[in-house]
Scaffold this motif. Structure first.
Motif, PDB file in Angstrom:
ATOM      1  N   LYS B 134      43.266 -17.260  52.225  1.00  0.00           N
ATOM      2  CA  LYS B 134      42.804 -17.346  50.783  1.00  0.00           C
ATOM      3  C   LYS B 134      42.617 -16.560  49.883  1.00  0.00           C
ATOM      4  O   LYS B 134      42.463 -17.393  48.219  1.00  0.00           O
ATOM      5  N   ARG B 135      42.912 -15.718  49.371  1.00  0.00           N
ATOM      6  CA  ARG B 135      42.821 -14.726  48.761  1.00  0.00           C
ATOM      7  C   ARG B 135      44.351 -15.146  47.333  1.00  0.00           C
ATOM      8  O   ARG B 135      44.098 -15.131  46.605  1.00  0.00           O
ATOM      9  N   GLU B 136      45.520 -15.301  48.375  1.00  0.00           N
ATOM     10  CA  GLU B 136      46.724 -15.990  47.787  1.00  0.00           C
ATOM     11  C   GLU B 136      46.621 -17.056  47.073  1.00  0.00           C
ATOM     12  O   GLU B 136      47.021 -17.291  46.168  1.00  0.00           O
ATOM     13  N   TRP B 138      43.918 -18.705  46.336  1.00  0.00           N
ATOM     14  CA  TRP B 138      42.617 -18.016  44.867  1.00  0.00           C
ATOM     15  C   TRP B 138      43.803 -17.517  43.826  1.00  0.00           C
ATOM     16  O   TRP B 138      43.280 -17.868  42.429  1.00  0.00           O
ATOM     17  N   LYS B 139      44.205 -16.799  44.185  1.00  0.00           N
ATOM     18  CA  LYS B 139      45.164 -15.997  42.751  1.00  0.00           C
ATOM     19  C   LYS B 139      46.128 -17.306  42.813  1.00  0.00           C
ATOM     20  O   LYS B 139      46.291 -17.147  40.927  1.00  0.00           O
ATOM     21  N   ASN B 142      44.018 -19.876  40.277  1.00  0.00           N
ATOM     22  CA  ASN B 142      43.990 -19.137  39.077  1.00  0.00           C
ATOM     23  C   ASN B 142      44.771 -17.643  38.805  1.00  0.00           C
ATOM     24  O   ASN B 142      44.422 -16.667  38.943  1.00  0.00           O
ATOM     25  N   ASP B 146      41.024 -12.781  36.978  1.00  0.00           N
ATOM     26  CA  ASP B 146      40.698 -11.527  38.287  1.00  0.00           C
ATOM     27  C   ASP B 146      39.629 -11.810  39.712  1.00  0.00           C
ATOM     28  O   ASP B 146      38.886 -12.708  39.385  1.00  0.00           O
ATOM     29  N   PHE B 147      40.484 -11.366  40.226  1.00  0.00           N
ATOM     30  CA  PHE B 147      40.016 -11.851  42.083  1.00  0.00           C
ATOM     31  C   PHE B 147      38.144 -10.873  41.554  1.00  0.00           C
ATOM     32  O   PHE B 147      38.010  -9.721  42.530  1.00  0.00           O
ATOM     33  N   GLY B 149      36.961 -10.661  44.646  1.00  0.00           N
ATOM     34  CA  GLY B 149      37.004 -10.155  46.040  1.00  0.00           C
ATOM     35  C   GLY B 149      35.206 -10.272  46.764  1.00  0.00           C
ATOM     36  O   GLY B 149      35.419  -9.805  47.423  1.00  0.00           O
ATOM     37  N   TYR B 176      38.350  -8.592  49.968  1.00  0.00           N
ATOM     38  CA  TYR B 176      37.094  -8.594  49.190  1.00  0.00           C
ATOM     39  C   TYR B 176      36.039  -7.523  50.187  1.00  0.00           C
ATOM     40  O   TYR B 176      35.122  -7.404  50.830  1.00  0.00           O
TER      41      TYR B 176
END
Lengths: 188, 197
Positions: B134-136, B138-139, B142, B146-147, B149, B176
């Motif tokens: 999910k983080r990847e 999002w990055k 965007n 800045d993520f 978290g 996160y």
């Protein structure tokens, strides 16, 4: 038909003196608004309570390391059944230790889950903060750190009750009320 | 038999009986009222003022309680704890613990059973992978931002601290660190004391 009469004055034979504003479109608009708002209404109000894992970022080799004195942190031990232990530490140095009896105010918000609050703990933390908290200035963005040391068997509702008591301590930042503490869990 | 001749009054000394008052008022609705004549009007008009007042009150109430953030899906069997010092919800991945299942935005991401069986803090690999993906994502969406978290945990009040801490720690490891707990809102008291009953 509904209408509003407006008396404009005048004499017979001319245009009607009182005209009527048609209210039907306005009523239609209101009914549409009510329907939309009722359909999109959210009846269960959810909120969140913050915690932070305090994961440090990668070391920056370009910056020179300064010998910064470790800040005072509040550790709240909730492992005993009848009391909380509040410990103010900076690094390995213990500044103060005190105990607060675990006096819960129970309440139910429906759904069968009996919940607790700890007003005495909130009051005690607020009092101790006046003496030990490091960040009190109006222009200081940083928050003091509170660490929860929780027994593994404790129910989640108890943890929330203690976090809520910690967040009862507030301070000003640029005129706004913010939490005095940032809460995290002890890793052990 | 001849018809009786109709009598005419030359000077209109005697007038037809009827209402005389308010005839000078040049408003239609007043004229209609004072003219009288015959029985009750066939088409009765409703007074809409009170109805419009009622509609306005309802619209204002609904507008004041309107929430633009939308409804958050919470399992009916999950009994969330309540807190007083809360903040508004944010748009973030929701980690729900329902029974022994761990769900991330409704998708299965592990089980709590291994944690309960081992009796110690554990990293949940499946949850870790889901959150990392999910983080990847999002990055990628965007790239310049800045993520944040931030993730939100929706946990039943009866779940043990061991499970909560394990999920919390796993989320932090997956990038996160700002974990929020979803709670019900209880009204604020003046000094943070007392409790609702």
């Amino acid at each position: 038909m509904g209408g509003v009469s407006v008396d404009t004055g005048g004499k017979g034979g001319r245009r009607a003196l009182d005209s009527e504003i048609n209210l039907i479109p306005m009523i239609d608009l209101f009914i549409c608004c009510i329907s939309f708002l009722l359909i999109t209404a959210v009846w269960s109000q959810m909120a969140r309570i913050n915690a932070n894992a305090q994961v440090p970022g990668p070391p920056d080799d370009t910056k020179e390391r300064e010998n910064v004195e470790p800040e005072k942190m509040l550790t709240i031990e909730m492992k005993a059944d009848d009391k909380f232990t509040l410990i103010w530490k900076s690094g390995a140095t213990v500044h103060a230790t005190s105990e607060v009896p675990k006096k819960a105010v129970e309440f139910s918000q429906g759904g069968g889950l009996v919940q607790k609050r700890y007003p005495d703990l909130a009051k005690e933390i607020e009092n101790q903060c006046k003496q030990y908290c490091s960040h009190k200035n109006d222009d200081d963005k940083k928050l003091d750190q509170a660490i929860l040391s929780v027994d593994n068997r404790a129910p989640f509702s108890d943890i929330i009750a203690v976090i809520d008591a910690v967040y009862a301590s507030k301070r000003k930042f640029k005129g706004l009320d913010i939490n005095q503490f940032n809460v995290t869990f002890s890793a052990r | 038999m001849s018809a009786k001749p109709h009598r005419h009054f030359e000077h209109e000394m005697i007038k037809t009986p009827g209402p005389r008052l308010m005839h000078a008022v040049r408003l239609k609705f007043v004229q209609k009222r004072v003219q009288g004549g015959g029985g009750k009007a066939v088409n009765a008009s409703l007074n809409l003022t009170s109805f419009i007042d009622f509609l306005i009150v309802v619209v204002v109430f609904l507008l004041m309680s309107f929430s633009a953030t939308g409804e958050i899906p919470v399992d009916k069997n999950t009994k969330l704890p309540s807190a007083e010092h809360t903040v508004d919800m944010v748009d973030a991945p929701i980690i729900a613990i329902t029974g022994t299942n761990i769900l991330v935005d409704g998708v299965a991401a592990g089980s709590t059973r291994p944690i309960e069986d081992s009796g110690r803090l554990m990293k949940i690999d499946e949850l870790h992978n889901v959150l990392k993906n999910k983080r990847e994502t999002w990055k990628q969406i965007n790239p310049k931002a800045d993520f944040p978290g931030v993730c939100v945990m929706s946990v039943d009040g009866r779940v043990s601290a061991l499970v909560v801490k394990s999920v919390f720690q796993t989320a932090a490891f997956a990038g996160y660190p700002n974990v929020s707990f979803m709670v019900g809102q209880i009204p604020k008291t003046q000094h943070g004391g007392g409790g609702g009953h």
